[in-house]
Design an enzyme around this catalytic site. Structure first.
Site, PDB file in Angstrom:
ATOM      1  N   THR A 122       0.843  -1.192   0.000  1.00  0.00           N
ATOM      2  CA  THR A 122       0.000   0.000   0.000  1.00  0.00           C
ATOM      3  C   THR A 122       0.876   1.240   0.000  1.00  0.00           C
ATOM      4  O   THR A 122       1.716   1.427   0.882  1.00  0.00           O
ATOM      5  CB  THR A 122      -0.909   0.017   1.241  1.00  0.00           C
ATOM      6  OG1 THR A 122      -1.584  -1.243   1.351  1.00  0.00           O
ATOM      7  CG2 THR A 122      -1.936   1.127   1.133  1.00  0.00           C
ATOM      8  N   TYR A 139       7.921   9.719   6.679  1.00  0.00           N
ATOM      9  CA  TYR A 139       6.979   8.731   6.137  1.00  0.00           C
ATOM     10  C   TYR A 139       7.115   8.634   4.622  1.00  0.00           C
ATOM     11  O   TYR A 139       7.254   7.544   4.054  1.00  0.00           O
ATOM     12  CB  TYR A 139       5.561   9.127   6.533  1.00  0.00           C
ATOM     13  CG  TYR A 139       4.466   8.463   5.738  1.00  0.00           C
ATOM     14  CD1 TYR A 139       4.141   7.135   5.958  1.00  0.00           C
ATOM     15  CD2 TYR A 139       3.759   9.175   4.775  1.00  0.00           C
ATOM     16  CE1 TYR A 139       3.129   6.514   5.223  1.00  0.00           C
ATOM     17  CE2 TYR A 139       2.749   8.578   4.046  1.00  0.00           C
ATOM     18  CZ  TYR A 139       2.437   7.248   4.269  1.00  0.00           C
ATOM     19  OH  TYR A 139       1.444   6.652   3.537  1.00  0.00           O
TER      20      TYR A 139
END
Length: 313
Positions: A122, A139
C-alpha cells in the site's frame, strides 16, 4: 457441480489490520469467505476487529518470528497495510524506518521462501512527486525507499508484487489524529471557527469501500495481471477526478448544518504542498473495478453509517 478455480487465492495475511483501512479490508474479506490472518503487536488495539476476532487467525509479531507465522498460516497472498506516519514530534526516525522499511522487506523476503503468490503493498499519492511530502517527510521518504528495495528483492523470487498508490481515502471511523476526523468532530460540536489554508489544493477523494474493492479486485484477478521481471506493477486508486479541498470541506459543513465558521486562508500552505493530485484508474478499470460511490454518498456514509457495514450487505 461448479468447478473450483484452482488459481483462486484463499488464505490472505494482512498487516495493519487494526487500522482505519485495515478493519474495512478485514470486514470485506471475512464477509466474502476468505481465510484471514493478521499480524499485530502486543500493543495493538483490536477493538475495531471485535466482530471478527473469532473468525480470523491472529499472530503476534512480538512473540513469533515471521517464518514461524508463514509456516503456521500457509497464506496465498499478503496485503501490507501497516505504516508509521511519524506524526509525533517525539517519534524517532528509526521507528519510522523499522515500521515502513525493515518490517515489510523482511516479510517480502520470507514470502518468497513460503510460496506466497501475491504481495500487495500500500502506497500513497504523496510519492507521485519527486520531493518527499513536506508535512510527513520521514513517512514519505521511507515509502519511496521501500519500493526501491522491493524491486531488488523481487529479483530473488517469482512472487507477483503489486503496488497500490492510494489517493485521499475517507470513510467512517478513521483515526482521530487525521484532518477529516478532526474537521468532522469540530463541525459537529459547532466550535466557533476552524482555521484552514485557502483550500485551493485539489484532491482525489475516494470512499473507503471503493478502495477495499480495489484490493479485492487484485486478489480475485491476480492471474490476469502479467508478471513483470525484476519490478512491481502499480495501480493508482481514486475516482480519477480531483476537486478543491475547500469544496470538500464545505460539503461536509453543509451536510452537518454546522454553525462553525470556516476560516479559509488563516494557515499558510506547507512547504512543497501538493496542489493537484488524481489517480489514473484505467489499469484497474481494465480488471473490472470502478468506484461505486459518489462524493456526496461517501460523505453521507462517513457521517452516519455503521462502521461494520460490509457484514450487512
Amino acid at each position: 457441480m461448479k468447478k473450483e478455480n484452482s488459481k483462486a487465492l484463499k488464505n490472505i495475511l494482512v498487516t495493519g489490520a487494526t487500522g482505519f483501512l485495515g478493519h474495512h479490508v478485514i470486514s470485506k474479506l471475512v464477509a466474502e469467505g476468505y481465510k484471514v490472518g493478521i499480524l499485530k503487536r502486543k500493543f495493538s488495539d483490536l477493538s475495531r476487529l471485535n466482530p471478527f476476532l473469532s473468525l480470523i487467525d491472529i499472530f503476534d509479531l512480538d512473540t513469533m518470528l515471521i517464518p514461524e507465522i508463514l509456516t503456521s498460516f500457509q497464506g496465498d497472498a499478503i496485503i501490507h497495510l501497516a505504516t508509521n506516519y511519524g506524526r509525533s514530534l517525539n517519534e524517532p526516525i528509526t521507528g519510522v524506518i523499522e515500521s515502513n522499511l525493515v518490517f515489510p522487506l523482511s516479510l517480502l523476503e520470507c514470502s518468497g521462501e513460503f510460496k506466497i503468490k501475491v504481495f500487495i503493498n500500500t502506497d500513497t499519492y504523496f510519492n507521485k512527486f519527486s520531493i518527499p511530502y513536506g508535512k510527513l517527510p520521514a513517512y514519505s521518504l521511507s515509502k519511496q525507499n521501500l519500493l526501491e528495495w522491493m524491486t531488488i528483492l523481487r529479483q530473488k523470487s517469482s512472487i507477483k508484487l503489486l503496488n497500490l498508490r492510494l489517493e485521499h481515502i475517507f470513510g467512517p471511523h478513521d483515526n482521530s489524529n487525521k484532518f477529516l476526523p478532526f474537521l468532522i468532530e469540530n463541525l459537529k460540536n459547532n466550535v466557533p471557527k476552524i482555521d484552514l489554508t485557502l483550500g485551493t489544493q485539489r484532491r482525489d477523494f475516494i470512499y473507503v469501500e471503493d478502495v477495499v474493492d480495489a484490493f479485492l479486485t487484485l486478489i480475485k484477478k491476480y492471474h490476469l495481471i502479467p508478471s513483470v521481471d525484476n519490478s512491481y506493477i502499480e495501480y493508482e486508486v481514486g475516482t480519477g477526478e480531483s476537486i478543491l479541498l475547500r469544496d470538500f470541506v464545505e460539503m461536509i459543513h453543509d451536510s452537518l448544518n454546522s454553525r462553525t465558521k470556516l476560516n479559509f486562508g488563516a494557515i499558510p500552505y506547507a512547504n512543497y504542498e501538493i496542489m493537484d493530485s488524481k489517480a489514473s484508474i484505467n489499469p484497474l478499470k481494465n480488471l473490472g473495478w470502478h468506484p461505486q460511490h459518489t462524493l456526496s454518498e461517501g460523505i453521507e456514509k462517513t457521517l452516519y453509517s455503521n462502521p461494520y457495514c460490509f457484514l450487512n450487505q
